[in-house]
Design a protein around this motif. Structure first.
Motif, PDB file in Angstrom:
ATOM      1  N   THR A 117      42.610  56.693   9.851  1.00 19.77           N
ATOM      2  CA  THR A 117      43.787  56.925  10.695  1.00 19.77           C
ATOM      3  C   THR A 117      44.410  58.293  10.445  1.00 19.77           C
ATOM      4  O   THR A 117      45.027  58.868  11.348  1.00 19.77           O
ATOM      5  N   PHE A 118      44.264  58.821   9.237  1.00 17.41           N
ATOM      6  CA  PHE A 118      44.749  60.181   8.965  1.00 17.41           C
ATOM      7  C   PHE A 118      44.025  61.171   9.883  1.00 17.41           C
ATOM      8  O   PHE A 118      44.649  62.075  10.455  1.00 17.41           O
ATOM      9  N   HIS A 119      42.729  60.994  10.020  1.00 15.73           N
ATOM     10  CA  HIS A 119      41.923  61.891  10.853  1.00 15.73           C
ATOM     11  C   HIS A 119      42.229  61.696  12.339  1.00 15.73           C
ATOM     12  O   HIS A 119      42.223  62.657  13.112  1.00 15.73           O
ATOM     13  N   ILE A 120      42.503  60.438  12.731  1.00 18.53           N
ATOM     14  CA  ILE A 120      42.877  60.170  14.127  1.00 18.53           C
ATOM     15  C   ILE A 120      44.175  60.888  14.470  1.00 18.53           C
ATOM     16  O   ILE A 120      44.304  61.526  15.527  1.00 18.53           O
ATOM     17  N   ALA A 121      45.148  60.801  13.566  1.00 20.25           N
ATOM     18  CA  ALA A 121      46.428  61.476  13.793  1.00 20.25           C
ATOM     19  C   ALA A 121      46.243  62.991  13.839  1.00 20.25           C
ATOM     20  O   ALA A 121      46.794  63.673  14.712  1.00 20.25           O
ATOM     21  N   ALA A 122      45.454  63.521  12.904  1.00 16.12           N
ATOM     22  CA  ALA A 122      45.231  64.971  12.852  1.00 16.12           C
ATOM     23  C   ALA A 122      44.549  65.464  14.124  1.00 16.12           C
ATOM     24  O   ALA A 122      44.901  66.516  14.672  1.00 16.12           O
ATOM     25  N   LYS A 123      43.574  64.712  14.597  1.00 18.16           N
ATOM     26  CA  LYS A 123      42.870  65.097  15.825  1.00 18.16           C
ATOM     27  C   LYS A 123      43.808  65.082  17.022  1.00 18.16           C
ATOM     28  O   LYS A 123      43.735  65.949  17.898  1.00 18.16           O
ATOM     29  N   VAL A 131      64.154  62.189  23.797  1.00 21.95           N
ATOM     30  CA  VAL A 131      63.459  62.981  22.784  1.00 21.95           C
ATOM     31  C   VAL A 131      62.217  63.671  23.346  1.00 21.95           C
ATOM     32  O   VAL A 131      61.604  64.503  22.674  1.00 21.95           O
ATOM     33  N   LYS A 132      61.828  63.330  24.566  1.00 19.92           N
ATOM     34  CA  LYS A 132      60.759  64.015  25.298  1.00 19.92           C
ATOM     35  C   LYS A 132      59.458  64.134  24.485  1.00 19.92           C
ATOM     36  O   LYS A 132      58.997  65.246  24.187  1.00 19.92           O
ATOM     37  N   PRO A 133      58.852  63.010  24.134  1.00 23.97           N
ATOM     38  CA  PRO A 133      57.643  63.087  23.307  1.00 23.97           C
ATOM     39  C   PRO A 133      56.420  63.577  24.068  1.00 23.97           C
ATOM     40  O   PRO A 133      56.255  63.298  25.252  1.00 23.97           O
ATOM     41  N   ASP A 134      55.588  64.309  23.377  1.00 23.87           N
ATOM     42  CA  ASP A 134      54.263  64.668  23.887  1.00 23.87           C
ATOM     43  C   ASP A 134      53.210  63.687  23.372  1.00 23.87           C
ATOM     44  O   ASP A 134      52.182  63.470  24.007  1.00 23.87           O
ATOM     45  N   LEU A 135      53.490  63.136  22.191  1.00 23.71           N
ATOM     46  CA  LEU A 135      52.523  62.269  21.516  1.00 23.71           C
ATOM     47  C   LEU A 135      53.262  61.071  20.924  1.00 23.71           C
ATOM     48  O   LEU A 135      54.248  61.230  20.215  1.00 23.71           O
ATOM     49  N   VAL A 136      52.772  59.870  21.245  1.00 25.70           N
ATOM     50  CA  VAL A 136      53.326  58.639  20.694  1.00 25.70           C
ATOM     51  C   VAL A 136      52.231  57.960  19.881  1.00 25.70           C
ATOM     52  O   VAL A 136      51.171  57.626  20.409  1.00 25.70           O
ATOM     53  N   LEU A 137      52.493  57.782  18.595  1.00 22.68           N
ATOM     54  CA  LEU A 137      51.524  57.136  17.716  1.00 22.68           C
ATOM     55  C   LEU A 137      52.009  55.729  17.394  1.00 22.68           C
ATOM     56  O   LEU A 137      53.141  55.534  16.943  1.00 22.68           O
ATOM     57  N   THR A 138      51.140  54.736  17.618  1.00 23.43           N
ATOM     58  CA  THR A 138      51.528  53.346  17.460  1.00 23.43           C
ATOM     59  C   THR A 138      50.364  52.559  16.895  1.00 23.43           C
ATOM     60  O   THR A 138      49.405  53.122  16.375  1.00 23.43           O
ATOM     61  N   GLN A 139      50.435  51.215  16.989  1.00 23.59           N
ATOM     62  CA  GLN A 139      49.353  50.356  16.522  1.00 23.59           C
ATOM     63  C   GLN A 139      49.288  49.102  17.384  1.00 23.59           C
ATOM     64  O   GLN A 139      50.271  48.707  18.005  1.00 23.59           O
ATOM     65  N   SER A 140      48.118  48.509  17.441  1.00 24.02           N
ATOM     66  CA  SER A 140      47.942  47.258  18.175  1.00 24.02           C
ATOM     67  C   SER A 140      47.373  46.167  17.284  1.00 24.02           C
ATOM     68  O   SER A 140      46.940  45.122  17.760  1.00 24.02           O
ATOM     69  N   LYS A 153      56.779  65.745  34.827  1.00 26.25           N
ATOM     70  CA  LYS A 153      57.272  64.479  34.335  1.00 26.25           C
ATOM     71  C   LYS A 153      56.795  64.291  32.898  1.00 26.25           C
ATOM     72  O   LYS A 153      55.813  64.861  32.479  1.00 26.25           O
ATOM     73  N   LEU A 154      57.544  63.495  32.178  1.00 27.50           N
ATOM     74  CA  LEU A 154      57.108  63.176  30.830  1.00 27.50           C
ATOM     75  C   LEU A 154      55.793  62.412  30.898  1.00 27.50           C
ATOM     76  O   LEU A 154      55.650  61.492  31.684  1.00 27.50           O
ATOM     77  N   CYS A 155      54.852  62.798  30.102  1.00 27.81           N
ATOM     78  CA  CYS A 155      53.556  62.110  30.097  1.00 27.81           C
ATOM     79  C   CYS A 155      52.990  62.099  28.693  1.00 27.81           C
ATOM     80  O   CYS A 155      52.021  62.791  28.401  1.00 27.81           O
ATOM     81  N   PRO A 156      53.619  61.350  27.823  1.00 24.49           N
ATOM     82  CA  PRO A 156      53.159  61.350  26.431  1.00 24.49           C
ATOM     83  C   PRO A 156      51.772  60.734  26.286  1.00 24.49           C
ATOM     84  O   PRO A 156      51.437  59.749  26.935  1.00 24.49           O
ATOM     85  N   GLN A 157      50.989  61.332  25.409  1.00 25.10           N
ATOM     86  CA  GLN A 157      49.711  60.762  25.036  1.00 25.10           C
ATOM     87  C   GLN A 157      49.988  59.639  24.039  1.00 25.10           C
ATOM     88  O   GLN A 157      50.740  59.814  23.086  1.00 25.10           O
ATOM     89  N   VAL A 158      49.409  58.471  24.264  1.00 22.66           N
ATOM     90  CA  VAL A 158      49.607  57.329  23.380  1.00 22.66           C
ATOM     91  C   VAL A 158      48.328  57.096  22.584  1.00 22.66           C
ATOM     92  O   VAL A 158      47.258  56.915  23.161  1.00 22.66           O
ATOM     93  N   VAL A 159      48.450  57.123  21.257  1.00 21.12           N
ATOM     94  CA  VAL A 159      47.302  56.906  20.377  1.00 21.12           C
ATOM     95  C   VAL A 159      47.602  55.710  19.487  1.00 21.12           C
ATOM     96  O   VAL A 159      48.640  55.667  18.835  1.00 21.12           O
ATOM     97  N   SER A 160      46.701  54.747  19.481  1.00 22.87           N
ATOM     98  CA  SER A 160      46.899  53.533  18.698  1.00 22.87           C
ATOM     99  C   SER A 160      46.065  53.559  17.428  1.00 22.87           C
ATOM    100  O   SER A 160      44.884  53.880  17.454  1.00 22.87           O
TER     101      SER A 160
END
Length: 357
Positions: free
Chosen positions: A166-172, A98-107, A147-154
């Protein structure tokens, strides 16, 4: 092609391809108007429909809440955590595809989604994977390897205020002016809805209310649940804002002598919550002796939709709490859109008797 300002050098894209590793994040992204950019979701993502059609499932799990009892799920969860294993896995091949640019997750909680270390490890392998050749956007014969280099945001919301952040974190992370503007509108609308609930319940009696996130064994509702109950004008003696959900004994719960009990098992639908609540009449004989049970002030809730997911529908979850606790007058004032009747049901004594028969 235009360069991504927040990307690792060499990664370029016109519109970010997003993978959501939590159902609540999928809902947040949809509220921000970028459902069409979601290319990967979890096996638990089921709402809203527009976010599901074009996305592939990138996670796996051995836990099936549809066939396992609460006790069986609890045992599996404890076993995985004790052994240092994640309850969920990521299909690296699908994620690469799926070649993501952005991966949104949680810790915040390894019980809720793929553990953060697993996400980082999988994405690190993507970065080190085989290069792909992309042509320049102008159609020229020149090419470059990337190479694929997705940004990971937790995301790590611990209370209701954090959830709105978290809405603002995702939007940013998405970064476009349109999304940032939409984020301001969405969060403003949620805050206005919460104010509406405060106004509808202000001046009414403040009963002692319990919230069970699980009852095989008993777990308190934590994190944002205390904030929601405070807005609904109740006294919640089981946890404070930001506290983690924790196990309590049957005796501790009995001693609370609650006026009203809300049962919203994590990840369970309303039908499952109702079925499991009724079953407590047999599995926990002390349940039938509780004052709230005898007086018909127990409510089964759609925990999966309105309480387990720190996203937009916590607003409706808060309104449902107010409707349950304060009654039909408040429910009518809030309205079906804000306090959907499909999200809760009163558990009356006759339901237990019918089950016993």
């Amino acid at each position: 092609m235009t360069n991504r300002g927040d990307s690792i050098s060499g990664c370029v894209t016109a519109q970010k391809r997003i993978v959501s590793l939590l159902p609540s994040i999928t809902e947040i992204l949809s509220s921000l108007g970028v459902a069409s950019q979601i290319v990967g979701i979890t096996h638990e993502c089921d709402y809203p429909p527009e976010a599901l059609s074009g996305a592939r499932i990138v996670t796996t799990s051995d836990i099936n809440p549809r066939t396992m009892t609460q006790e069986e799920i609890h045992e599996a969860v404890c076993g995985s955590l004790v052994n240092g294993m994640s309850l969920y896995g990521i299909d690296g091949e699908v994620l690469r595809a799926v070649k993501p640019d952005l991966v949104l997750t949680q810790s915040l909680c390894d019980v809720c989604a793929v553990s953060y270390p697993v996400v980082l490890d999988t994405c690190a392998k993507l970065v080190g994977g085989p290069a792909r050749v992309e042509e320049d956007g102008d159609g020229s014969s020149g090419s470059f390897e990337s190479k694929l280099c997705p940004q990971v945001v937790s995301m790590e919301p611990e209370n209701l205020k954090d959830v709105l952040k978290t809405f603002h974190i995702a939007a940013k992370a998405i970064g476009t002016p349109e999304v940032i503007e939409q984020c301001m509108k969405v969060t403003s609308d949620i805050e206005a809805g919460l104010d509406q609930i405060r106004n509808a319940t202000r001046g009414r009696p403040t009963p002692r209310v319990g919230f069970l996130e699980w009852h095989g064994p008993l777990f308190t509702g934590g994190h944002w649940i205390p904030d929601m109950l405070q807005i609904a004008n109740t006294i919640y003696p089981m946890a404070a804002s930001g506290d983690r959900s924790k196990a309590i004994t049957d005796e501790e719960f009995i001693d609370l002598d609650l006026d009203c009990i809300l049962v919203g098992p994590c990840g369970f639908s309303l039908d499952r919550a109702l079925r499991d609540t009724i079953a407590m009449w047999k599995t926990k004989p002390w349940w039938r002796e509780l004052r709230a049970v005898k007086e018909g002030r127990v409510f089964a809730l759609d925990g999966n939709s309105y309480y387990a997911r720190p996203g937009p529908r916590l607003l409706q979850g808060t309104a449902i709490m107010a409707a349950c606790v304060h009654g039909e007058e408040v429910a009518k004032e809030l309205g079906e859109t804000l306090a959907p009747s499909s999200g809760y049901v009163r558990v009356t004594l006759d339901m237990y008797v019918d089950e016993e028969d």
